[in-house]
Design a protein around this motif. Structure first.
Motif, short mmCIF file in Angstrom:
data_model
loop_
_atom_site.label_atom_id
_atom_site.label_comp_id
_atom_site.label_asym_id
_atom_site.label_seq_id
_atom_site.Cartn_x
_atom_site.Cartn_y
_atom_site.Cartn_z
N CYS A 235 5.36 2.22 -4.21
CA CYS A 235 6.28 3.08 -3.46
C CYS A 235 5.96 4.56 -3.62
N VAL B 189 0.29 6.52 6.41
CA VAL B 189 0.17 5.29 5.62
C VAL B 189 -0.45 4.17 6.46
N THR C 239 3.37 6.01 -2.75
CA THR C 239 2.70 6.47 -1.54
C THR C 239 3.70 6.98 -0.50
N GLU D 261 4.15 11.32 8.86
CA GLU D 261 3.98 10.83 7.49
C GLU D 261 3.88 9.31 7.44
N SER E 226 1.07 -4.72 -3.98
CA SER E 226 0.02 -4.18 -4.85
C SER E 226 -0.22 -5.06 -6.07
N ASN F 202 6.19 11.20 0.18
CA ASN F 202 6.20 12.29 1.16
C ASN F 202 7.18 12.01 2.30
N PRO G 214 -1.13 0.81 0.55
CA PRO G 214 -0.43 1.80 -0.29
C PRO G 214 -0.26 1.30 -1.72
N VAL G 215 -0.40 2.24 -2.68
CA VAL G 215 -0.28 1.88 -4.10
C VAL G 215 1.18 1.97 -4.49
#
Length: 1477
Positions: free
Chosen positions: A1090, A1155, A1092, A1151, A1078, A1095, A1087-1088
């Motif tokens: 960790c 991502v 993200t 999950e 990022s 979950n 993903p922004v």
């Protein structure tokens, strides 16, 4: 046996068997002794042999019986005067004076010959009372001689049987007649008497033809015995037609027909005596040992030249018009003078005879070829004067044959082919024509007949015979003509293949090609010394006509490496082989692929072992015949077997990851390996060919690359495109994996597996026979753990002697130790040779592309192959050359590693470090030099070698975590060598380079120190992972190194099947990559950081890069690995999803894909999205199935022996359904081995431990089973079984106690302590044990304990009642425990203790009321359970139901006053209610 020469013939043996002799006893001689004298005579006076039978006593019998058998050896030449004389004697028992002992009483005889045939069989002969007169032998005793007295009025009274064993007399009327007529022709004896027939010369032709035709009716046994002589006579009639009554009689067609018939009969009746090619041994021995041209027979005299006469043919063979011959104006090219519409045989013959006359006489007078002239001869000159060439006549008769004759000849074509070849060879040898030009050896008509014959042969039936025939013709005939025949065959098969699409034809064509190419002069036939010339230019100019232009030379080189028309014309046979290989290399034809690869492999093997081609230049010429093989194998690369060990996954430069759930955790080619390294193989599809076929094909490729001219290869490489060169490098990459040395242990393992497989099959067969295993047992056995018996049930042990203690070591393996070592030695030599060839080829590629513009991409592929070879098991000899090539490559192209192929730099550092720890000093020296020069090269570019420093550190971390053969001591020696290089480097002494090297070596030594600790705890998996976790945490600010250790931890977890923990390691790795990615790239779909991944696991927040000392990803050498890319992130997440799936945590799979899906959607990758949704569907469908996750235990360590673990408490995660006794046994056993069994104790209870009361010299372990603990508000979100077993941080265990110190007491005394533990991280985590950071205790009073117990019972009743489908047994067990009368401390006793009186303490009011309400609910649940049970039971349980109902009513009646009693104080209004407003 030699024809009819009596001097050379074997003697004739007669076996004479006697049966009965009547009459004498009938004449009143009741008691007498008889004897018989058997004499073989020639006329009356010449006795060949005289024998006596036994003396037989006859007592009142009707006739004496002779049971005697005598053998007589007769001369080879018999005449009508040879006969056997029987003389019967009366033998006196008491000899009187002047009376002889033996008195002759009768005579009879058998003539040996009758009409020229040997007389055999049963005879009933008349007996004469008088001695026969002179010259009696020419007559039979059946003829009544005048003046003689006969017994019983000339009636047959003597029974005898004569059996002959002879190589002279056939004892077959058809063979006798044939041989007699042929003999009469030889001797010119007319008339001929055969039996009762008297054949004159004018009828000899018809009789001879009928006797030849009648040979088909002869018995098989005499045909076999006289086969060689019979075939010789037939060949003689074909070669030298007889002259009868002044005319030449052509018997070639009749002889050929009967020869074909006899050969077929022998094949059908003697089918057991055939070789592997279906050839009858008797016929084969005739060709090999007996057959020779009649004119070359030393015993046959050549007629003088003056006997040439002019005769005419009869019944000349005419070719049928149905044959597809080349010339339409005649029926056969073998004789152009035969017109298309012949008038009559005589006219046809005359036209032939008048056309040409040819005489040929050899210098040795062995052969005389005669064509008939125009000179007439007297009528009495009857002889074989026209001598034909047998092979020519045989070809002619075969071509013109039709119907059953042609069919019979084709069925046994091998015989006639070999006969023809031997005739050709004899013709050339005895005619001194071996030195003559091949084109002039044979007439055109003969070659036309061969062409017509080959063109009409059915490939499906005569493939092998035709191949051997053409192979032989290559040695004696014009090779261009034979090649024409092969091409015609090829076209015929190709046409059928196109029409029928029958793979069998392709297989036959391969067999044909294999046989033809097995010729000893195969290489010479392919013209290896001639250069290919390009086609002429359509508009030649000055430059193009010179012959030395660049275009012409390039065209020549291209033609040498392609299956072009010039190549196939110049190198005919090798062109056919390579064309077939190119055509068949299709994954759908695996059987044909094996066959065609075997053909090429065998050819190259024969070339390599042939001493004629031992010279290097000669081998280069031979290799030139197979240069197109390189391109063919390059095209077949996607279909070759995958030797890289990835089980068919496609991984390559495009970064596509493997998607199989069953793939390995640390699949470094798929999960992008250790941070900063790359072991990705070239892009390849799933291998379709078998491993053996692919290996043989690659061996052929390497042989060509080894022996081909280096300059020719270099010129060809220059013409190749970048994609073609990269494909060649991919092929070399595959070769490295294919020929990797496996070691002796691999061969021993394969041998033991083969032996075990045979024993398994034996055991299964035994079980099937004995019926000791059924379907259910088979299913249970398949599910049994690997430690179970491999041979099925043990009941049959007494039948398996190999499993008993006295036979376990007596079985011999399939191969001996020496054989295995020999195989390993050969495999090692092959691996070294193959890799050296690959290295030479790489150097040629480098020399070729070093001056081109696209060298960067090619050199990257070269380096990839080079690094892959370093990663495989290699010999010291190869590694020396490999390191030298690597140093030269880095020195010449430094930007290749430090600017473009950065991931290759990391890979190189890893390979060099591994070699630095080698036990072989030579390898260490070369690896140390290479690593030092790599640092130096990097420093010279920018006065800093940060990239190499980082990569070396990461590589060492990787080696520490993953390598099993890592040797710390040898690596320290290599590091000292590198330090010495830096100190003695005069050019860089004044720079900071030596200090930087010293710092790097110091850091590496620190890592090695951690390695020592890890080795100490190698057998303690929890401690080992803790150490790796500690090292990874120390690299929190170095993302590359932390990623490396996270990967190492994942590898350790995967080895122990801890899939959930391995998945967590991969999720942490992905979170780390996302965090730094990022910073590097601003893409919305990525993903922004960790956050993200929160979950998936709440633990990933520790990967946040928010501290002050976090390095920037833009710095040199930071985040330079291939993992820190979008493709690397995708690879990690896909591997994590695969691990979660193997762990059964399908909700976590969902999950992870949440991502991944946005990334693939942004890339419009529909294929990946389809795969992901398919896996999601599969995961959700598995959620409904029963699953079991981990079991948790609190483990405390007490004692100074535990060092850092002293007074530490952990929560251990163990596999599902692990019992307390199991983990206790494991930990006690492990630490008992470490400290001593008497030094370790396990604390049995769960009470708090007072260390002061423990023995300081011992180690104590306290183990307690714990369960996940949730507050009431948490239970609203944790609904499913997965929710209650994921992201767990709090656990609880209960300890019963009483106030007086006892653990258990009465109900009103029983307290309970709840201990709630909180861990530092949530389970599952990257470790299987987590420290306890907080402990909380809750004390429950006796009434609270009772409330909990009743609530638990009520819940059990509710669950058993509402269970779907209903379980009657479970329901009855719960009911019995609730309402049964025998339950101690049951519900009734609890109610009586706590509800009988209202408590005096107001604080207990609410507990009292809560317990009362619990009992109300309990009784209601009992009633529901009884009603449910009543609907489930059968008639046999009615009484049990009534008993349960009675118990329930008693319990309800007893509880009724207790649960209806209310506490008034609880029902007083809290506020005064005012009725008025």
């Amino acid at each position: 046996m030699n024809g009819e020469d009596p001097n050379n013939a074997m003697p004739v043996c007669l076996s004479v068997r006697f049966f009965t002799l009547s009459y004498f006893c009938e004449q009143g001689i009741r008691k007498c002794n008889f004897g018989c004298n058997v004499t073989a005579l020639y006329s009356l006076g010449y006795i060949w042999e005289q024998l006596f039978t036994l003396c037989f006593f006859c007592n009142c019998c009707r006739s004496p019986d002779f049971h005697d058998e005598i053998k007589i050896k007769l001369p080879a030449s018999l005449s009508d005067h040879h006969h056997i004389l029987f003389t019967f004697y009366h033998v006196s028992c008491q000899q009187k004076q002047n009376t002889p002992l033996e008195t002759p009483v009768g005579y009879t005889w058998i003539p040996m010959l009758q009409n020229g045939r040997l007389r055999t069989g049963h005879f009933c002969l008349p007996v004469s009372l008088e001695k026969p007169p002179q010259s009696y032998s020419v007559l039979s005793p059946d003829v009544p001689l005048p003046g003689m007295k006969w017994v019983d009025n000339h009636r047959g009274v003597f029974n005898v049987e004569v059996v002959a064993v002879s190589t002279i007399h056939t004892q077959d009327q058809y063979l006798d007649k044939f041989f007699a007529l042929v003999h009469a022709l030889d001797e010119h004896m007319f008339p001929v008497r055969i039996g009762d027939m008297r054949i004159m010369e004018n009828s000899l032709e018809a009789e001879l033809k009928s006797s030849i035709a009648a040979l088909n009716s002869s018995q098989l046994e005499p045909v076999v015995r006289f086969l060689h002589l019979l075939l010789d006579k037939l060949v003689l009639l074909v070669v030298r037609p007889p002259v009868i009554a002044g005319q030449i009689v052509n018997l070639g067609q009749a002889s050929f027909e009967v020869m074909a018939s006899i050969v077929n009969r022998l094949h059908k009746c003697l089918d057991t005596s055939q070789d592997m090619h279906g050839r009858n041994s008797l016929l084969s021995s005739y060709i090999h040992y007996v057959f020779r041209l009649p004119s070359t027979d030393p015993s046959s005299m050549t007629p003088p030249l003056r006997t040439l006469t002019c005769y005419s043919y009869h019944d000349k063979a005419i070719r049928p018009a149905s044959l597809n011959l080349n010339r339409s104006r005649s029926l056969s090219n073998s004789n152009p003078d035969i017109s298309g519409t012949p008038t009559s045989p005589d006219d046809e013959v005359r036209s032939i005879i008048g056309s040409k006359v040819r005489f040929m006489c050899s210098r040795s007078q062995k052969v005389l070829y005669m064509c008939v002239g125009c000179v007439c001869a007297p009528a009495h000159a009857v002889a074989f004067v026209l001598r034909k060439l047998f092979h020519e006549e045989l070809a002619l008769q075969w071509v013109v044959s039709s119907g059953s004759v042609r069919e019979g000849a084709l069925q046994q074509a091998w015989f006639f082919f070999e006969l023809m070849v031997k005739s050709i060879i004899h013709h050339l040898y005895y005619g001194d024509r071996l030195d003559s030009p091949r084109k002039n050896r044979f007439p055109e008509r003969f070659m036309d007949d061969i062409t017509a014959l080959v063109s009409t042969i059915l490939v499906e039936r005569l493939n092998t015979s035709l191949a051997f025939f053409l192979n032989d013709l290559l040695s004696v005939m014009d090779r261009g003509f034979v090649f024409t025949l092969i091409r015609a065959y090829w076209k015929q098969v190709s046409t059928k293949l196109y029409a029928l699409q029958n793979p069998t034809l392709e297989s036959l064509r391969l067999d044909f090609l294999r046989i033809v190419c097995s010729h000893e002069h195969y290489v010479t036939l392919n013209l290896p010394c001639s250069l290919l010339t390009p086609p002429a230019s359509p508009s030649p100019s000055v430059s193009s006509s010179s012959g030395f232009s660049t275009h012409v030379q390039d065209q020549k080189i291209a033609n040498m490496f392609e299956l072009s028309a010039p190549f196939r014309e110049q190198h005919f046979l090798s062109g056919l082989v390579l064309s077939e290989l190119s055509l068949i290399l299709d994954p759908e034809n695996e059987g044909l692929v094996c066959k065609v690869v075997s053909v090429v492999h065998n050819l190259l093997s024969s070339h390599d072992s042939d001493p004629r081609y031992a010279d290097v230049e000669v081998k280069a010429r031979v290799a030139m015949l197979y240069l197109p093989l390189i391109g063919i194998v390059m095209e077949a690369l996607p279909h070759l077997h995958d030797f890289t060990g990835k089980d068919g996954t496609s991984v390559g430069n495009s970064g596509e990851e493997a998607e199989g759930e069953g793939s390995s955790i640390i699949n470094q080619t798929v999960a992008m390996a250790i941070a900063g390294t790359s072991t990705a193989s070239p892009v390849r599809q799933h291998g379709s060919f078998s491993a053996e076929s692919s290996r043989s094909l690659l061996i052929c490729l390497l042989w060509v690359l080894k022996n081909a001219d280096e300059l020719v290869l270099q010129k060809w490489f220059t013409d190749l495109s970048v994609s073609q060169l990269n494909r060649l490098l991919d092929l070399l990459y595959l070769c490295v994996s294919c020929f990797e040395y496996k070691g002796k242990k691999a061969f021993e393992r394969m041998n033991s597996l083969t032996f075990k497989k045979s024993k398994d099959m034996k055991a299964k067969l035994e079980e099937a026979i004995l019926g000791s295993i059924g379907a259910r047992q088979e299913m249970v056995r398949r599910k049994r753990s690997p430690s179970g018996s491999a041979f099925g049930s043990q009941e049959n042990l007494r039948w398996r002697k190999d499993m008993t203690h006295w036979r376990q070591n007596s079985e011999r393996m399939d191969k001996t130790r020496a054989e295995l070592e020999h195989e390993a030695l050969i495999d090692g030599n092959l691996a070294t040779e193959a890799n050296l060839i690959i290295l030479d080829t790489l150097e040629i590629v480098v020399q070729t592309v070093s001056v081109t513009e696209s060298k960067e991409s090619i050199l990257g592929g070269v380096l990839k192959v080079l690094l892959h070879s370093m990663a495989c098991n290699q010999s010291a000899l190869y590694l020396q050359h490999c390191f030298a090539t690597q140093r030269a490559l880095v020195s010449k192209f430094p930007e290749l590693l430090f600017e473009e192929e950065t991931e290759q730099c990391a890979d190189l550092c890893l390979r060099l470090l591994r070699s630095c720890s080698s036990s072989i000093s030579t390898i260490r020296s070369h690896a140390s030099a290479s690593l030092y020069l790599l640092m130096r090269q990097n420093f010279e570019i920018g006065n800093n070698f940060a990239r190499v420093k980082m990569q070396v550190t990461m590589s060492l971390s990787s080696l520490v975590g993953t390598s099993q053969n890592f040797n710390e001591e040898f690596l320290r020696r290599s590091l000292k060598t590198i330090l010495t290089y830096a100190e003695e480097d005069l050019e860089l002494r004044e720079t900071t380079f030596p200090d930087q090297v010293q710092d790097l070596v110091f850091n590496l030594h620190m890592i090695l120190s951690d390695t020592v600790k890890m080795k100490e705890h190698q057998e303690d998996p929890e401690m080992l992972v803790d150490l790796m976790y500690r090292i990874a945490k120390g690299y929190q600010t170095s993302p590359d190194l932390r990623l490396t250790w996270l990967q190492n931890m994942a590898g350790k977890h995967s080895e122990r099947n801890n899939h959930a923990e391995a998945a967590q390691c991969l999720v942490h790795s992905a979170a780390l990559v996302a965090e730094y990615l990022s910073m590097l790239e601003d893409r919305k779909y990525l993903p922004v950081g960790c956050v993200t991944f929160q979950n998936i696991s709440s633990n990933v927040l520790e990967e946040s890069a928010v501290s002050d000392d976090v390095v920037s990803p833009d710095e040199e050498g930071i985040c330079s690995g291939k993992y820190f890319t979008e493709i690397g992130l995708v690879g990690l997440l896909e591997q994590a999803a695969s691990c979660f799936s193997m762990a059964g945590m399908y909700e976590a799979v969902n999950e992870v894909y949440k991502v991944l899906i946005p990334i693939h959607e942004a890339n419009r990758d529909a294929k990946k999205l389809a795969t992901i949704h398919g896996k999601l569907q599969e995961a959700f469908s598995k959620i409904v199935h029963q699953r079991m996750f981990g079991t948790y235990f609190r483990v405390g360590f007490y004692g100074s022996k535990f060092s850092d673990l002293d007074e530490q408490e952990f929560v251990y995660k163990e596999p599902a359904i692990t019992k307390l006794a199991e983990i206790s046994h494991r930990l006690e056993g492990f630490y008992g081995e470490r400290f001593g069994e008497d030094q370790v104790e396990v604390i049995k209870d769960s009470n708090p431990v007072d260390k002061c009361k423990l023995d300081p010299n011992k180690a104590f372990i306290q183990i307690t089973y714990v369960e996940p603990y949730f507050d009431t508000y948490e239970m609203k979100d944790r609904i499913t079984y997965f929710d209650k077993n994921y992201n767990l941080r709090r656990f609880v265990y209960c300890t019963p106690f009483t106030l007086d110190g006892r653990a258990h007491g009465d109900l009103h005394e029983q307290f309970k302590r709840k201990t709630i533990l909180t861990t530092s991280h949530a389970f599952p985590y990257i470790k299987t044990r987590i420290n306890i950071i907080h402990k909380e205790e809750i004390i429950s009073t006796p009434i609270e304990v009772a409330i909990e117990d009743m609530q638990k019972k009520t819940q059990e009743l509710a669950f058993a009642t509402q269970q779907d489908p209903a379980d009657a047994k479970m329901l009855q067990m719960v009911l019995q425990g609730s309402v049964g009368t025998t339950v101690n401390q049951g519900p009734l006793e609890v109610a009586q203790v706590f509800l009988s009186e209202i408590p005096s303490d107001p604080k207990l009011y609410r507990h009292h009321n809560k317990l009362r309400l619990c009992f109300k609910d309990f009784t209601k649940r009992c009633e529901d359970a009884l009603r449910k049970n009543k609907s489930l039971i059968g008639p046999d349980q009615k009484e049990y139901q009534r008993e349960l109902e009675r118990n329930y009513h008693r319990l309800k009646e007893a509880l009724q006053p207790l649960i209806n009693r209310k506490i008034p104080q609880l029902y007083k209004p809290v506020l005064q209610v005012n009725s008025h407003r």
